[in-house]
Design an enzyme around this catalytic site. Structure first.
Site, PDB file in Angstrom:
ATOM      1  N   GLU A 140      -6.177  -4.176   0.389  1.00  0.00           N
ATOM      2  CA  GLU A 140      -6.288  -5.264   1.490  1.00  0.00           C
ATOM      3  C   GLU A 140      -7.496  -6.214   1.082  1.00  0.00           C
ATOM      4  O   GLU A 140      -7.680  -7.106   1.629  1.00  0.00           O
ATOM      5  CB  GLU A 140      -6.400  -4.577   2.992  1.00  0.00           C
ATOM      6  CG  GLU A 140      -4.958  -4.054   3.543  1.00  0.00           C
ATOM      7  CD  GLU A 140      -4.821  -2.602   3.035  1.00  0.00           C
ATOM      8  OE1 GLU A 140      -5.494  -2.147   2.130  1.00  0.00           O
ATOM      9  OE2 GLU A 140      -4.029  -1.989   3.823  1.00  0.00           O
ATOM     10  N   THR A 175       0.882  -1.310  -0.096  1.00  0.00           N
ATOM     11  CA  THR A 175      -0.040   0.103   0.042  1.00  0.00           C
ATOM     12  C   THR A 175       1.027   1.406  -0.155  1.00  0.00           C
ATOM     13  O   THR A 175       2.108   1.155   0.322  1.00  0.00           O
ATOM     14  CB  THR A 175      -0.693   0.026   1.352  1.00  0.00           C
ATOM     15  OG1 THR A 175      -0.037   0.192   2.287  1.00  0.00           O
ATOM     16  CG2 THR A 175      -1.692  -1.308   1.418  1.00  0.00           C
ATOM     17  N   LYS A 214     -14.491  17.470  11.901  1.00  0.00           N
ATOM     18  CA  LYS A 214     -15.264  17.230  13.039  1.00  0.00           C
ATOM     19  C   LYS A 214     -15.501  18.812  13.251  1.00  0.00           C
ATOM     20  O   LYS A 214     -14.761  19.470  13.709  1.00  0.00           O
ATOM     21  CB  LYS A 214     -14.650  16.541  14.148  1.00  0.00           C
ATOM     22  CG  LYS A 214     -15.378  15.406  14.505  1.00  0.00           C
ATOM     23  CD  LYS A 214     -14.921  14.567  15.649  1.00  0.00           C
ATOM     24  CE  LYS A 214     -15.952  13.289  16.170  1.00  0.00           C
ATOM     25  NZ  LYS A 214     -15.265  12.610  17.346  1.00  0.00           N
ATOM     26  N   TRP A 268     -19.646  15.054  12.548  1.00  0.00           N
ATOM     27  CA  TRP A 268     -19.063  14.817  11.241  1.00  0.00           C
ATOM     28  C   TRP A 268     -19.611  15.322  10.109  1.00  0.00           C
ATOM     29  O   TRP A 268     -20.733  15.536   9.744  1.00  0.00           O
ATOM     30  CB  TRP A 268     -19.075  13.468  11.058  1.00  0.00           C
ATOM     31  CG  TRP A 268     -17.903  12.629  11.909  1.00  0.00           C
ATOM     32  CD1 TRP A 268     -17.006  13.397  12.810  1.00  0.00           C
ATOM     33  CD2 TRP A 268     -17.549  11.355  12.044  1.00  0.00           C
ATOM     34  NE1 TRP A 268     -16.394  12.375  13.641  1.00  0.00           N
ATOM     35  CE2 TRP A 268     -16.774  10.977  13.215  1.00  0.00           C
ATOM     36  CE3 TRP A 268     -18.265  10.132  11.459  1.00  0.00           C
ATOM     37  CZ2 TRP A 268     -16.588   9.788  13.513  1.00  0.00           C
ATOM     38  CZ3 TRP A 268     -17.668   8.967  11.753  1.00  0.00           C
ATOM     39  CH2 TRP A 268     -16.670   8.755  12.849  1.00  0.00           C
TER      40      TRP A 268
HETATM   41  P1  ADP Z   1      -3.599   3.135  -0.820  1.00  0.00           P
HETATM   42  O1  ADP Z   1      -3.858   2.662   0.722  1.00  0.00           O
HETATM   43  O2  ADP Z   1      -2.392   2.214  -1.217  1.00  0.00           O
HETATM   44  O3  ADP Z   1      -3.857   4.542  -0.996  1.00  0.00           O
HETATM   45  P2  ADP Z   1      -5.725   1.606  -1.884  1.00  0.00           P
HETATM   46  O4  ADP Z   1      -5.712   1.598  -3.430  1.00  0.00           O
HETATM   47  O5  ADP Z   1      -5.565   0.070  -1.364  1.00  0.00           O
HETATM   48  O6  ADP Z   1      -4.607   2.202  -1.857  1.00  0.00           O
HETATM   49  O7  ADP Z   1      -6.742   2.758  -1.430  1.00  0.00           O
HETATM   50  C1  ADP Z   1      -7.779   2.434  -0.873  1.00  0.00           C
HETATM   51  C2  ADP Z   1      -8.867   3.403  -0.458  1.00  0.00           C
HETATM   52  O8  ADP Z   1      -9.013   4.281  -1.496  1.00  0.00           O
HETATM   53  C3  ADP Z   1      -9.878   3.164   0.333  1.00  0.00           C
HETATM   54  O9  ADP Z   1      -9.797   2.476   1.650  1.00  0.00           O
HETATM   55  C4  ADP Z   1     -10.786   4.339   0.403  1.00  0.00           C
HETATM   56  O10 ADP Z   1     -10.433   5.249   1.142  1.00  0.00           O
HETATM   57  C5  ADP Z   1     -10.387   4.950  -1.193  1.00  0.00           C
HETATM   58  N1  ADP Z   1     -11.445   4.618  -2.156  1.00  0.00           N
HETATM   59  C6  ADP Z   1     -11.444   3.434  -2.930  1.00  0.00           C
HETATM   60  N2  ADP Z   1     -12.457   3.491  -3.772  1.00  0.00           N
HETATM   61  C7  ADP Z   1     -13.252   4.385  -3.284  1.00  0.00           C
HETATM   62  C8  ADP Z   1     -14.496   4.928  -3.785  1.00  0.00           C
HETATM   63  N3  ADP Z   1     -15.013   4.509  -4.564  1.00  0.00           N
HETATM   64  N4  ADP Z   1     -15.149   5.747  -3.247  1.00  0.00           N
HETATM   65  C9  ADP Z   1     -14.388   6.481  -2.313  1.00  0.00           C
HETATM   66  N5  ADP Z   1     -13.164   6.237  -1.831  1.00  0.00           N
HETATM   67  C10 ADP Z   1     -12.476   5.072  -2.374  1.00  0.00           C
END
Ligand code: ADP
Length: 542
Positions: free
Chosen positions: A331, A186, A440, A445
């Site tokens: 993940e 990640t 916040k 929120w």
């Molecule tokens: P990294 O953690 O390396 O940035 P990831 O590709 O695993 O990469 O990112 C996952 C995160 O991206 C999610 O936990 C979420 O916050 C965000 N995310 C992914 N898809 C969406 C979506 N459709 N809408 C909003 N947030 C998203």
């Protein structure tokens, strides 16, 4: 009593074996980083993956060894996916957009033995090599004609010569389906990057699910072009899904600009694609400017970051391409939810349907999810209550690779996503924020994503981010940071703020607007809000 079915482990090599046998002449088209378009077939890719496996055996690669790749979406990267995992080693895809220090950390942490890279990354690799002494050999993913005349890289060789020395006579080993198959770190915007280690079983189950009608809905009549990179979360599983269903695969290589993509989609009759919102904004703008329409593209998956409803709307109504909004993370392999309607929503108004489609969608079978409050208690599915999103399932990470605190990634079998979400009565999940991005205000929120989505619908806004800035009374208030579209330099803060009237609760409306030339992004193209918060840390609201 045990069932009396065959014990056949779910293994990645089986996917390409199937494609070669039943879709052998189906094409893989690939833009090459060294120039030109390359055409091959699943039958050829299968032979070359077996040649690779023979090469690994000759180089002494053992089951579980990590082999790194720094590469675009190309036919050679596709062959490596199968040659590496199929022979029992771990395909470690590395994101070349990360900083050098992060790349060095990742390569050393994974203990990659071999590292395959595209010609584009030769200058980068020359910086990395002295800092990554465990890498025994660096392999340039091209033919011998592109090898540099001199190089300091240890055991530098070229991909085509490596393959040319081997036959395709190779029996894939059979092993436990829970064996590790691929590794992806990640981005780690705050901590060190963390490795998610996928298994053959998790990859195959994820591929079956991704193909379902309410997910990617792909079949042998499709021409699939993953724009989402193969160096991040296995291009959302598409390199496995396409051969599984026998679809033609079109790999864009390094050409991710709107003109190159549009040309490739049209010339190769692409029907389906997938990528992050930023890419599709660029493409939309290009299609508008040139007044073009797609000939064959019918569906796209957008995910990785929130898809602004304005984008979804424009693709559906102007370009007649269905956008499916999906949510997931490294993940979760990554597919978690996809937004498609249920039968009983067919009679809803167009607005209500659109609202459901703009959400992050419903969980697929294989992903269970819930939202919990600060006390850990599960929250209702009323579309109002928001809390931490927890997921579990056979393609969700149970731990990180080489974790110093094993067993602590999950709580009672649930993985905490770090996202804050609502779930409505129909089961549609909406991400309101990354938990660390939540604003916040006076103890309540405010969803930064909702405020960004609204801003993005304004014609003057090219890109928008909303962050919380300190406030003496409310502790935090939202600040809207905007990149203006060319031609809209005269737009004022007041005009943008009044655009929120009637769209969000009055107390959600940002207190101020700041105009910037560009917004900071992560290596995967997402807004880098940690940087933005630093930039505006001392911001004084009027
Ligand atoms: P990294 O953690 O390396 O940035 P990831 O590709 O695993 O990469 O990112 C996952 C995160 O991206 C999610 O936990 C979420 O916050 C965000 N995310 C992914 N898809 C969406 C979506 N459709 N809408 C909003 N947030 C998203």
């Amino acid at each position: 009593m045990q069932g009396l079915m065959m014990h056949q482990p779910l293994l990645i090599a089986g996917i390409l074996r199937h494609a070669a046998k039943w879709h052998g002449s189906t094409e893989i088209v690939s833009r090459q980083p060294e120039g030109g378009l390359h055409r091959s077939t699943y039958a050829e890719a299968y032979d070359r993956a077996r040649q690779l496996a023979n090469a690994f055996a000759r180089l002494g690669v053992r089951e579980g060894d990590r082999i790194g790749t720094l590469a675009w979406n190309t036919h050679r990267h596709f062959e490596l996916y199968y040659g590496i995992s199929g022979s029992g080693a771990v395909c470690h895809t590395i994101n070349p957009r990360l900083f050098v220090e992060q790349l060095v950390y990742i390569i050393n942490h994974a203990q990659d033995r071999l590292l395959f890279f595209d010609v584009t990354f030769l200058p980068l690799v020359e910086k990395l090599a002295p800092l990554c002494p465990r890498v025994e050999s660096w392999v340039l993913m091209t033919g011998p004609e592109h090898l540099p005349a001199t190089s300091e890289l240890p055991n530098l060789r070229d991909y085509e010569s490596l393959l040319a020395a081997e036959t395709a006579d190779y029996e894939w080993p059979t092993f436990d389906e829970n064996t590790a198959s691929s590794l992806c770190y990640t981005s780690g915007t705050t901590d060190q990057p963390k490795g998610v280690l996928y298994s053959h079983r998790s990859t195959l189950l994820h591929s079956y699910a991704a193909g379902l009608p309410d997910a990617f809905n792909c079949g042998a009549q499709d021409v699939i072009s993953p724009v989402v990179p193969m160096f991040h979360v296995n291009a959302w599983g598409i390199p496995y899904l396409a051969p599984m269903v026998g679809a033609k695969l079109v790999l864009p290589g390094p050409g991710l600009d709107a003109i190159s993509l549009c040309e490739l989609f049209e010339n190769e009759s692409v029907t389906f694609s997938a990528g992050v919102p930023t890419i599709w904004f660029g493409l939309l703008q290009y299609m508008r400017e040139t007044q073009r329409r797609f000939g064959t593209l019918r569906k796209m998956i957008i995910g990785g970051a929130a898809c602004p409803p304005a984008l979804l709307y424009a693709f559906a109504n102007e370009l007649h391409v269905e956008i499916r909004h999906a949510w997931g993370m490294s993940e979760t392999s990554p597919l978690g939810t996809v937004a498609t309607l249920k039968a009983n929503q067919a009679t809803l108004s167009a607005e209500a349907q659109f609202e459901a489609l703009a959400s992050q969608g419903r969980g697929l079978f294989g992903i269970d999810m819930k939202i919990v409050g600060e006390d850990g208690q599960e929250l209702p599915h009323d579309g109002e209550a928001f809390g931490d999103l927890l997921v579990r399932g056979p393609w969700v990470a149970a731990d990180y690779f080489g974790s110093l605190t094993p067993g602590q990634l999950t709580t009672n079998g649930w993985f905490r996503t770090g996202d804050v979400a609502t779930i409505d009565a129909a089961g549609f999940m909406r991400i309101t924020d990354r938990s660390k991005d939540v604003i916040k205000s006076g103890g309540e929120w405010i969803s930064s994503i909702e405020l960004e989505n609204q801003a993005m619908a304004h014609p003057a806004v090219a890109e928008a981010a909303v962050i919380g800035v300190p406030h003496p009374k409310w502790s935090e208030r939202p600040l809207l940071v905007v990149v203006r579209r060319p031609g809209y330099e005269g737009i004022t803060a007041e005009e943008l703020l009044s655009f929120y009237d009637g769209k969000v609760a009055t107390w959600w409306k940002p207190d101020a607007v700041e105009f910037v030339d560009q917004l900071p992004h992560t290596a995967t193209g997402k807004l880098l809000k940690t940087q933005l918060r630093k930039d505006f840390a001392n911001y004084a609201l009027a």
